[in-house]
Write a protein that holds these residues in place. Structure first.
Motif, PDB file in Angstrom:
ATOM      1  N   GLU A   1       2.190  -9.367  -3.725  1.00 39.74           N
ATOM      2  CA  GLU A   1       3.437  -8.522  -3.459  1.00 39.74           C
ATOM      3  C   GLU A   1       3.886  -9.468  -1.619  1.00 39.74           C
ATOM      4  O   GLU A   1       4.538  -8.898  -1.209  1.00 39.74           O
ATOM      5  CB  GLU A   1       2.345  -7.046  -2.824  1.00 39.74           C
ATOM      6  CG  GLU A   1       3.320  -6.312  -1.854  1.00 39.74           C
ATOM      7  CD  GLU A   1       4.335  -6.182  -3.161  1.00 39.74           C
ATOM      8  OE1 GLU A   1       5.309  -5.485  -2.372  1.00 39.74           O
ATOM      9  OE2 GLU A   1       4.639  -5.732  -4.268  1.00 39.74           O
ATOM     10  N   ASP A   2       2.163  -9.743  -0.737  1.00 42.15           N
ATOM     11  CA  ASP A   2       2.713 -10.911   0.507  1.00 42.15           C
ATOM     12  C   ASP A   2       4.158 -11.990   0.129  1.00 42.15           C
ATOM     13  O   ASP A   2       4.676 -11.671   0.779  1.00 42.15           O
ATOM     14  CB  ASP A   2       1.624 -11.489   0.522  1.00 42.15           C
ATOM     15  CG  ASP A   2       0.759 -10.462   1.292  1.00 42.15           C
ATOM     16  OD1 ASP A   2       0.873  -9.671   1.878  1.00 42.15           O
ATOM     17  OD2 ASP A   2      -0.925 -11.103   1.454  1.00 42.15           O
TER      18      ASP A   2
ATOM     19  N   GLU B   1       7.824 -10.386  -0.631  1.00 40.62           N
ATOM     20  CA  GLU B   1       8.267  -9.067   0.935  1.00 40.62           C
ATOM     21  C   GLU B   1       8.399 -10.318   1.791  1.00 40.62           C
ATOM     22  O   GLU B   1       9.462 -10.375   2.305  1.00 40.62           O
ATOM     23  CB  GLU B   1       6.930  -8.396   1.874  1.00 40.62           C
ATOM     24  CG  GLU B   1       6.906  -7.038   0.787  1.00 40.62           C
ATOM     25  CD  GLU B   1       7.491  -6.094   1.253  1.00 40.62           C
ATOM     26  OE1 GLU B   1       7.695  -5.464   2.107  1.00 40.62           O
ATOM     27  OE2 GLU B   1       8.496  -6.560   0.358  1.00 40.62           O
ATOM     28  N   THR B   2       7.775 -11.304   1.423  1.00 41.33           N
ATOM     29  CA  THR B   2       8.394 -12.491   2.695  1.00 41.33           C
ATOM     30  C   THR B   2       8.915 -12.808   1.969  1.00 41.33           C
ATOM     31  O   THR B   2      10.253 -13.868   2.872  1.00 41.33           O
ATOM     32  CB  THR B   2       7.030 -14.241   2.617  1.00 41.33           C
ATOM     33  OG1 THR B   2       5.815 -12.987   2.812  1.00 41.33           O
ATOM     34  CG2 THR B   2       7.057 -14.903   2.924  1.00 41.33           C
TER      35      THR B   2
ATOM     36  N   LYS C   1      12.001 -11.768   1.372  1.00 36.53           N
ATOM     37  CA  LYS C   1      13.200 -10.825   1.192  1.00 36.53           C
ATOM     38  C   LYS C   1      13.041 -11.135   3.136  1.00 36.53           C
ATOM     39  O   LYS C   1      14.457 -11.088   3.447  1.00 36.53           O
ATOM     40  CB  LYS C   1      12.592  -9.290   1.317  1.00 36.53           C
ATOM     41  CG  LYS C   1      12.602  -9.284   0.299  1.00 36.53           C
ATOM     42  CD  LYS C   1      12.059  -7.492   0.422  1.00 36.53           C
ATOM     43  CE  LYS C   1      11.573  -6.599  -1.148  1.00 36.53           C
ATOM     44  NZ  LYS C   1      11.719  -5.438  -1.082  1.00 36.53           N
TER      45      LYS C   1
ATOM     46  N   LYS D   1       9.327  -4.729   5.476  1.00 33.26           N
ATOM     47  CA  LYS D   1       9.188  -5.954   4.541  1.00 33.26           C
ATOM     48  C   LYS D   1       7.518  -5.896   5.362  1.00 33.26           C
ATOM     49  O   LYS D   1       7.459  -5.657   6.796  1.00 33.26           O
ATOM     50  CB  LYS D   1       9.205  -6.664   4.707  1.00 33.26           C
ATOM     51  CG  LYS D   1      10.899  -7.269   4.803  1.00 33.26           C
ATOM     52  CD  LYS D   1      11.338  -7.572   5.531  1.00 33.26           C
ATOM     53  CE  LYS D   1      12.983  -7.562   5.096  1.00 33.26           C
ATOM     54  NZ  LYS D   1      14.216  -8.139   6.232  1.00 33.26           N
ATOM     55  N   THR D   2       6.910  -5.253   4.031  1.00 29.83           N
ATOM     56  CA  THR D   2       5.344  -5.461   4.768  1.00 29.83           C
ATOM     57  C   THR D   2       4.007  -7.086   4.433  1.00 29.83           C
ATOM     58  O   THR D   2       4.588  -7.368   3.377  1.00 29.83           O
ATOM     59  CB  THR D   2       4.430  -4.428   4.124  1.00 29.83           C
ATOM     60  OG1 THR D   2       4.654  -3.139   4.536  1.00 29.83           O
ATOM     61  CG2 THR D   2       3.100  -4.157   4.403  1.00 29.83           C
ATOM     62  N   ILE D   3       3.664  -7.445   5.156  1.00 28.78           N
ATOM     63  CA  ILE D   3       3.199  -9.135   5.171  1.00 28.78           C
ATOM     64  C   ILE D   3       1.940  -9.359   5.930  1.00 28.78           C
ATOM     65  O   ILE D   3       2.121  -7.906   7.314  1.00 28.78           O
ATOM     66  CB  ILE D   3       4.311  -9.807   6.194  1.00 28.78           C
ATOM     67  CG1 ILE D   3       5.875 -10.259   4.873  1.00 28.78           C
ATOM     68  CG2 ILE D   3       3.794 -11.418   5.495  1.00 28.78           C
ATOM     69  CD1 ILE D   3       6.587 -10.607   5.472  1.00 28.78           C
TER      70      ILE D   3
ATOM     71  N   THR E   1       3.948  -4.475   9.020  1.00 29.58           N
ATOM     72  CA  THR E   1       5.462  -3.983   8.287  1.00 29.58           C
ATOM     73  C   THR E   1       6.502  -3.522   9.470  1.00 29.58           C
ATOM     74  O   THR E   1       6.496  -3.557  11.001  1.00 29.58           O
ATOM     75  CB  THR E   1       4.816  -2.330   8.090  1.00 29.58           C
ATOM     76  OG1 THR E   1       3.858  -2.378   6.860  1.00 29.58           O
ATOM     77  CG2 THR E   1       6.854  -1.415   7.632  1.00 29.58           C
TER      78      THR E   1
END
Length: 503
Positions: A199-200, A203-204, A206, A234-236, A240
């Motif tokens: 998921e990281d 999101e990264t 993006k 985005k949540t990294i 967020t």
């Protein structure tokens, strides 16, 4: 049970013994592409910390190569005829290879480090195929080689070479491409599977969108197009926001500082000290005996974090240490092709020309090391991968051809090297065994393994005068007419010995 060959138990405490010839040569072989007999002899007796500081200071003060005339060329500068354009590009690549290989020979630690980083922050020339992008990439390597790793990663990610190589130019806001985000974590900063999630990465990717403006396909510098940027939150790493490129770098280095420093310091340790850094799997938060490689890497990582990711303080700490100079670190790394050829040039101080440097490039390519084009995004895996049946024969034959070329160009330089290698009495020493031994010990990190190996090499050295009486009557010396050929024969013999393959 797995066997680990790294037996080093020395600590990062300063190495305090005056440098002898073996340790001085060790320092120059690791911090650069070795050095001449005269340079190594001048280091004998010096304090290691003082010399290391001098070498690091010189590296920090050395600037990058001047930009070539074609540094800003785009497609518009090349002829429309594809064959003509290809010929011009190939000429530019050849020009830049020669400039960079000359820098490897001249710039010590500066370009030893830029060469190291080219195998860490990897691109491949064959993918982006643009001379201007190559010059920009090389400039980034050299400027940041001993600088700030955080700045380095940030700047490298926006070079056109990297944006083309890892598909950043195709990373659109409405259809993110995850390639660069994945390699940023997996290969450049954290290590595979270490402290990041899928998921990281998603999101990264993006947050890295928008660097897609490249004009016509090919050789136009990539710029940011805000219309292609993903404006969602985005949540990294648990943070967020509507993050962009700079935010990714900031969040990464703030949230994963310890993981980054440890990963990078492991790579530095395995490149400069010993290829085997693990005696057991790393236990986060665990303790290790004094001098354990994992503990050494932890200390290096702590130094990197304490210095806000500056690279030079870490190198100073490592290269000044008892751990670096421990006997178990000398001669345990297998030379890469570039090490093999360039070390030989530096150590013999033989005269070379651009044709010979072209051969360094071509022969290294045949042996699996193509300048500016590592095998894949993970880079050359080094050390044991340089040795197999085909590569070993190739190493022998190409070294012999180099020696033959040096011989054909100037036979007298073989005598000059032999005299210098043999020490103050090199020209008048009447003991051929002692002179041959001195030459052997100059070109191998710890000499030859067994007395029988020395005997075989000395027999080769003696051959041109074996049927005369110069050995028996004590009249032999390096000024005799065939002494140059004695050195020639010995060097050819040495390049086939296992110990010559090590640094």
């Amino acid at each position: 049970m797995e066997y680990f060959v790294n037996c080093n138990t020395a600590t990062l405490a300063p190495y305090t013994n005056p440098l002898d010839q073996t340790k001085a040569a060790h320092l120059y072989r690791r911090l650069g592409f070795s050095a001449s007999v005269q340079t190594i002899d001048s280091a004998v007796g010096q304090n290691a910390g003082t010399l290391v500081d001098t070498l690091v200071n010189q590296a920090v003060a050395t600037g990058p190569l001047p930009p070539p005339a074609w540094a800003d060329w785009t497609n518009a500068n090349y002829p429309e005829d594809n064959d003509q354009a290809r010929a011009i590009r190939n000429g530019q690549y050849s020009e830049w290879r020669l400039a960079y290989i000359n820098a490897l020979l001249s710039n010590g630690l500066k370009d030893r480090m830029s060469f190291f980083w080219s195998n860490h922050l990897v691109t491949e020339l064959g993918v982006y195929d643009c001379a201007a992008f190559l010059a920009e990439y090389t400039d980034c390597l050299q400027r940041n080689a001993l600088g700030n790793f955080r700045t380095f990663v940030s700047e490298m990610g926006l070079t056109s070479a990297m944006l083309f190589y890892l598909d950043g130019v195709f990373n659109n806001g409405n259809n993110p491409n995850e390639n660069y985000a994945r390699e940023l974590y997996e290969l450049f900063t954290l290590g595979e599977g270490n402290n990041y999630t899928e998921e990281d990465i998603i999101e990264t990717a993006k947050a890295l969108t928008g660097y897609t403006e490249r004009g016509e396909e090919g050789c136009t510098k990539v710029t940011f197009n805000p219309e292609r940027f993903n404006t969602e939150n985005k949540t990294i790493f648990g943070q967020t926001g509507n993050w962009g490129y700079d935010d990714v770098i900031n969040i990464l280095f703030e949230q994963r500082a310890d993981s980054i420093s440890r990963f990078v310091c492991t790579r530095l340790y395995e490149f400069f000290v010993h290829p085997d850094s693990k005696r057991e799997e790393y236990n986060p938060g665990g303790t290790y005996p004094a001098g354990h490689p994992q503990g050494i890497i932890n200390e290096m990582g702590a130094t990197m974090v304490a210095n806000n990711f500056e690279i030079a303080p870490v190198l100073r700490q490592l290269f000044r240490s008892a751990h670096f100079f421990d006997d178990t670190t000398v001669g345990v790394i297998i030379k890469s092709p570039y090490d093999m050829y360039l070390n030989f040039i530096k150590e013999t101080d033989f005269a070379y020309n651009n044709d010979m440097l072209d051969r360094v490039y071509e022969d290294s390519r045949l042996l699996g090391q193509t300048l500016f084009s590592p095998v894949d995004v993970a880079g050359w895996q080094r050390d044991r991968t340089w040795i197999n049946t085909n590569f070993m024969i190739g190493r022998w034959l190409t070294c012999e051809m180099f020696i033959d070329e040096f011989w054909n160009n100037d036979q007298e330089q073989f005598r000059t090297f032999g005299i210098a290698a043999a020490g103050p009495t090199g020209a008048t020493n009447n003991d051929p065994d002692a002179v041959a031994t001195a030459i052997i010990d100059r070109l191998t990190p710890k000499g030859l393994l067994e007395p029988v190996n020395y005997s075989a090499a000395i027999s080769v050295f003696r051959e041109p005068y074996e049927s005369d009486m110069v050995y028996q009557n004590g009249s032999w010396n390096m000024m005799l007419p065939n002494a140059d050929s004695q050195v020639y024969l010995l060097l050819r013999h040495l390049t086939r010995q296992p110990e010559f393959q090590l640094k």
